[in-house]
Design a protein around this motif. Structure first.
Motif, mmCIF file in Angstrom:
data_model
loop_
_atom_site.group_PDB
_atom_site.id
_atom_site.type_symbol
_atom_site.label_atom_id
_atom_site.label_comp_id
_atom_site.label_asym_id
_atom_site.label_seq_id
_atom_site.Cartn_x
_atom_site.Cartn_y
_atom_site.Cartn_z
ATOM 1 N N GLY A 298 0.805 -1.214 0.000
ATOM 2 C CA GLY A 298 0.000 0.000 0.000
ATOM 3 C C GLY A 298 0.835 1.259 0.000
ATOM 4 O O GLY A 298 2.006 1.245 -0.362
ATOM 5 N N SER A 299 0.196 2.312 0.458
ATOM 6 C CA SER A 299 0.940 3.578 0.442
ATOM 7 C C SER A 299 1.681 3.738 1.764
ATOM 8 O O SER A 299 1.276 3.220 2.797
ATOM 9 N N LEU A 300 2.749 4.450 1.680
ATOM 10 C CA LEU A 300 3.608 4.540 2.861
ATOM 11 C C LEU A 300 3.864 6.004 3.153
ATOM 12 O O LEU A 300 4.439 6.722 2.334
ATOM 13 N N ASP A 301 3.405 6.454 4.339
ATOM 14 C CA ASP A 301 3.809 7.811 4.723
ATOM 15 C C ASP A 301 4.896 7.670 5.778
ATOM 16 O O ASP A 301 5.195 6.564 6.240
ATOM 17 N N SER A 302 5.486 8.776 6.166
ATOM 18 C CA SER A 302 6.648 8.638 7.046
ATOM 19 C C SER A 302 6.232 8.176 8.440
ATOM 20 O O SER A 302 6.973 7.483 9.116
ATOM 21 N N GLU A 303 4.984 8.526 8.854
ATOM 22 C CA GLU A 303 4.506 8.069 10.161
ATOM 23 C C GLU A 303 4.410 6.536 10.174
ATOM 24 O O GLU A 303 4.900 5.871 11.090
ATOM 25 N N ARG A 304 3.804 5.991 9.111
ATOM 26 C CA ARG A 304 3.660 4.538 9.034
ATOM 27 C C ARG A 304 5.032 3.887 8.913
ATOM 28 O O ARG A 304 5.311 2.859 9.529
ATOM 29 N N ALA A 305 5.890 4.507 8.135
ATOM 30 C CA ALA A 305 7.235 3.958 7.972
ATOM 31 C C ALA A 305 7.959 3.881 9.305
ATOM 32 O O ALA A 305 8.635 2.892 9.604
ATOM 33 N N SER A 306 7.764 4.898 10.153
ATOM 34 C CA SER A 306 8.506 4.854 11.414
ATOM 35 C C SER A 306 7.893 3.828 12.371
ATOM 36 O O SER A 306 8.602 3.192 13.144
ATOM 37 N N ARG A 307 6.549 3.635 12.302
ATOM 38 C CA ARG A 307 5.931 2.587 13.127
ATOM 39 C C ARG A 307 6.449 1.201 12.696
ATOM 40 O O ARG A 307 6.750 0.352 13.520
ATOM 41 N N ILE A 308 6.515 1.010 11.385
ATOM 42 C CA ILE A 308 6.992 -0.276 10.877
ATOM 43 C C ILE A 308 8.419 -0.513 11.356
ATOM 44 O O ILE A 308 8.776 -1.593 11.821
ATOM 45 N N SER A 309 9.178 0.547 11.295
ATOM 46 C CA SER A 309 10.569 0.470 11.713
ATOM 47 C C SER A 309 10.673 0.034 13.176
ATOM 48 O O SER A 309 11.440 -0.861 13.524
ATOM 49 N N GLU A 310 9.848 0.663 14.039
ATOM 50 C CA GLU A 310 9.879 0.322 15.459
ATOM 51 C C GLU A 310 9.473 -1.126 15.695
ATOM 52 O O GLU A 310 10.111 -1.843 16.461
ATOM 53 N N SER A 311 8.401 -1.560 15.019
ATOM 54 C CA SER A 311 7.942 -2.928 15.297
ATOM 55 C C SER A 311 8.940 -3.951 14.751
ATOM 56 O O SER A 311 9.157 -4.995 15.343
ATOM 57 N N LEU A 312 9.581 -3.609 13.631
ATOM 58 C CA LEU A 312 10.589 -4.515 13.076
ATOM 59 C C LEU A 312 11.791 -4.657 14.024
ATOM 60 O O LEU A 312 12.248 -5.765 14.296
ATOM 61 N N LEU A 313 12.245 -3.511 14.538
ATOM 62 C CA LEU A 313 13.410 -3.558 15.435
ATOM 63 C C LEU A 313 13.114 -4.385 16.686
ATOM 64 O O LEU A 313 13.938 -5.171 17.147
ATOM 65 N N THR A 314 11.918 -4.177 17.235
ATOM 66 C CA THR A 314 11.533 -4.939 18.426
ATOM 67 C C THR A 314 11.521 -6.428 18.112
ATOM 68 O O THR A 314 12.031 -7.246 18.876
ATOM 69 N N GLN A 315 10.928 -6.731 16.957
ATOM 70 C CA GLN A 315 10.814 -8.120 16.552
ATOM 71 C C GLN A 315 12.193 -8.773 16.369
ATOM 72 O O GLN A 315 12.420 -9.895 16.800
ATOM 73 N N ILE A 316 13.089 -8.047 15.742
ATOM 74 C CA ILE A 316 14.438 -8.586 15.502
ATOM 75 C C ILE A 316 15.090 -8.985 16.820
ATOM 76 O O ILE A 316 15.651 -10.062 16.967
ATOM 77 N N VAL A 317 14.954 -8.064 17.800
ATOM 78 C CA VAL A 317 15.592 -8.299 19.089
ATOM 79 C C VAL A 317 14.909 -9.454 19.816
ATOM 80 O O VAL A 317 15.563 -10.327 20.381
ATOM 81 N N GLU A 318 13.554 -9.471 19.766
ATOM 82 C CA GLU A 318 12.828 -10.538 20.455
ATOM 83 C C GLU A 318 13.106 -11.907 19.844
ATOM 84 O O GLU A 318 13.238 -12.893 20.544
#
Lengths: 403, 122, 129
Positions: A298-318
């Protein structure tokens, strides 16, 4: 003739006297004659016994020797009386000669001599120790119960067989905004709650009385007529009479509204987080051990991009992932801010110790990135997700061979 | 300055930064690490910052300088346990630390470091 | 409504740690997401360090309103001669003041510098998202 009659009369009096004496001696109530100064000048065996002395030893002693200070006052007030024909009944506490403490109901009849002067009293003593002690116990127990009912914050209530309140704690009256506990007597849950809560509660109670099975720690939603909603944890048990017939229920309910609201709040938050993840429509997929894939659609705005970034980082660590493939082939357009975010995400992924691979970078996006002059700084990019996966597999194979 | 824990695991020096350091203390710690590593037996250094939840530009750049210094001495370096939020902040500060290897846990850090040492000596 | 929730004097290096730690826990209490807590704390670290490095003393004031948190760093130092230049990227890599300021600007949502020869006031704002 008169003399003979006199003798007969005397004989009769003597016999009567004997009988009275016998009656008095055998009476179970204590009987005594007290002088003006409360000295015993006569006492029957029952009287000796309640005062705890051997038979006949009460004579010559004073009533006051046996009395507690309060009883002394009471006795003086009631026995030494100057009024003719005035009987008095009162209770005294005696410290008997045998070391026992007894309570005596005392009935005193004042006597007056020919000249109308007070000349002592006939006194009856009834031993009421048992009754007084029972009363004291009852008062003590009532005190315990009252302290429970007046001070414990949990709602305590006793209901009859028709689920009507017969005794309740102050906390329950407060709960219903009723001034006094008396305001609840004879009332039922239907007077204070809406049908929604009153009905099932009533049915519970009727069932308890029918089956004899208690309910324990049941979480109940209470709905009040003013729209207020509260939560309680309730325990209700059947109550029996002496013969073992069920005569009602005894219950206790603890206010758990705050805890419940907190739980609901937490549940809401979790739900919101779940919704947010769904909304991001960006599942972080664990392809196989150690590799996470993030297909962004879908479409990506910077707010969504930063949320995705946060959830990805958490996931990587977990998940202790060592590779994260971010696939952007599903994105129609990428503006400079978003491209910047994506690259930053990849850089942050590397910092936490994993490798980031950006796949699905089409010509258009590649052009945007090039135009922006963004430093890709060692970030791996691949044309397709497949390429990315292939790369990871071959890299793992190399590693295994090396090991 | 607080004590700096240092552990030698064979030819690897492990330095866990266990508490927040103010600037001077951090600089002193950096010097200590360099001095400790200045030993022919040490081939690699793992700096563990998993206990830190804030790494600002000063500390970020200091870590960078320490890594450069160690590399100049021929040592391999790995930075361990950068927390996700710290990674985000570092990137926003423009500190990508691209020339330093990273790992999230000490286990994998040691594994990576050994690999690096092996490759370096070939 | 704006409400002051913290005021911390910045005189020594250790004050940087104290300020960022205190402000981080305030940010947590207000309800900032964990990543934003770290962003705010890191920005505070940058700004308060600048006070120590370039002005020797000053203070940080934290205000809260419905939308977020406002960090005001004030000092009575010599001021920043060229704010524009200090915020320029090329300049930043060789200059600790620059990288700190640019970093803090990136970490926060709103950033304003007022500086003259009597001192510098930096106001930074982070929205509660």
């Amino acid at each position: 003739m008169a003399e003979k009659n006199n003798i007969k009369e005397i004989e009769k009096l003597r016999r009567e006297n004997e009988e009275y004496k016998k009656l008095i001696e055998e009476m179970s109530e204590g009987f005594a004659y007290l002088e003006e100064d409360l000295t015993f000048s006569f006492s029957n065996p029952a009287c000796d016994s309640v005062f705890g002395v051997t038979e006949g030893k009460l004579m010559g002693r004073k009533l006051t020797d046996f009395l507690s200070p309060e009883s002394l006052k009471e006795a003086k007030k009631n026995i030494i009386t100057k009024e003719k024909g005035k009987k008095s009944v009162f209770e005294i506490e005696v410290n008997a000669g045998d070391g026992e403490r007894r309570y005596l109901l005392t009935r005193s009849n004042p006597r007056f001599d020919d000249k109308g002067r007070f000349a002592g009293s006939f006194v009856f003593f009834y031993n009421i120790t048992k009754r007084v002690k029972l009363e004291e116990e009852l008062i003590f127990e009532r005190g315990l119960l009252n302290s429970l009912l007046n001070t414990i914050p949990d709602h305590i209530y006793f209901k009859d067989e028709k689920s009507r309140f017969i005794k309740v704690s102050k906390s329950l009256a407060d709960w219903f905004n009723v001034k006094s506990v008396d305001g609840l007597m004879g009332k039922t849950d239907f007077d204070f709650f809406t049908e929604e809560h009153a009905r099932p509660a009533f049915e519970d109670e009727q069932k308890i009385m029918k089956t004899g099975n208690a309910i324990e720690g049941k979480v109940e939603k209470e709905t009040h007529p003013d729209g207020r909603v509260t939560w309680v944890s309730t325990t209700k048990v059947p109550r029996y009479d002496k013969k073992g017939n069920v005569i009602g229920i005894t219950g206790i309910s603890r206010d758990i509204t705050e805890k419940k609201l907190w739980e609901e709040e937490r549940e809401k938050k979790l739900e919101a987080q779940r919704e947010e993840l769904i909304e991001l429509s960006t599942p972080v997929i664990d392809v196989w051990e150690g590799v996470l894939t993030v297909p962004i659609l879908g479409s990506l705005d910077s707010e969504r991009a930063s949320r995705i970034s946060e959830s990805l980082l958490t996931q990587i660590v977990e998940e202790r992932a060592d590779v994260a493939i971010i696939d952007i082939s599903g994105i129609s357009a990428v503006d400079s801010a978003v491209a910047d975010r994506l690259i930053r995400t990849a850089k942050a992924v590397r910092l936490v110790g994993a490798m980031a691979i950006l796949t699905g970078v089409g010509v258009e996006i590649a052009q945007t990135i090039a135009d922006l002059g963004i430093d890709m700084g060692g970030l791996k990019t691949m044309a397709t997700l497949k390429d990315g996966l292939r790369y990871v597999i071959s890299r793992n194979n190399v590693k295994e061979k090396e090991d | 300055m607080a004590r700096l824990t240092r552990m030698h695991l064979g030819d690897i020096l492990v330095v866990p930064i266990q508490e927040e350091l103010h600037d001077t203390a951090a600089e002193e710690a950096g010097e200590k690490i360099i001095r400790e590593a200045d030993n022919s037996k040490i081939k690699g250094v793992a700096i563990d910052i998993s206990a830190l939840d804030i790494v600002d530009s000063f500390l970020g750049r200091l870590l960078q300088k320490i890594a450069w210094g160690l590399k100049a001495m021929g040592k391999e370096v790995i930075l361990v346990g950068i927390q996700p939020e710290v990674a985000v902040a570092l990137v926003e500060l423009g500190l990508y630390l691209e020339e330093i290897n990273t790992a999230f846990e000490l286990d994998s850090a040691l594994e990576k470091l050994r690999e690096m040492i092996k490759k370096g000596s070939r | 409504m704006k409400e002051e929730i913290l005021r911390i004097p910045i005189n020594k290096e250790i004050d940087v740690l104290i300020a960022r730690r205190e402000i981080k826990s305030e940010a947590e209490r207000i309800g900032f997401r964990w990543i934003d807590q770290t962003r705010i704390a890191t920005a505070v670290s940058e700004l308060t360090r600048n006070i120590i490095k370039h002005a020797y003393r000053g203070e940080v004031v934290v205000n809260k309103d419905d939308g977020g948190i406002e960090i005001i760093c004030q000092d009575e130092g010599p001021g920043i001669p060229d704010v524009e230049q200090a915020l320029e990227k090329g300049f930043s890599t060789t200059n600790s003041l620059g990288i700190g300021l640019i970093g803090a600007k990136h970490l926060m949502d709103d950033f304003k510098i007022e500086s003259n020869d009597r001192g510098t006031t930096i106001t930074a704002y982070k929205k509660l998202k």
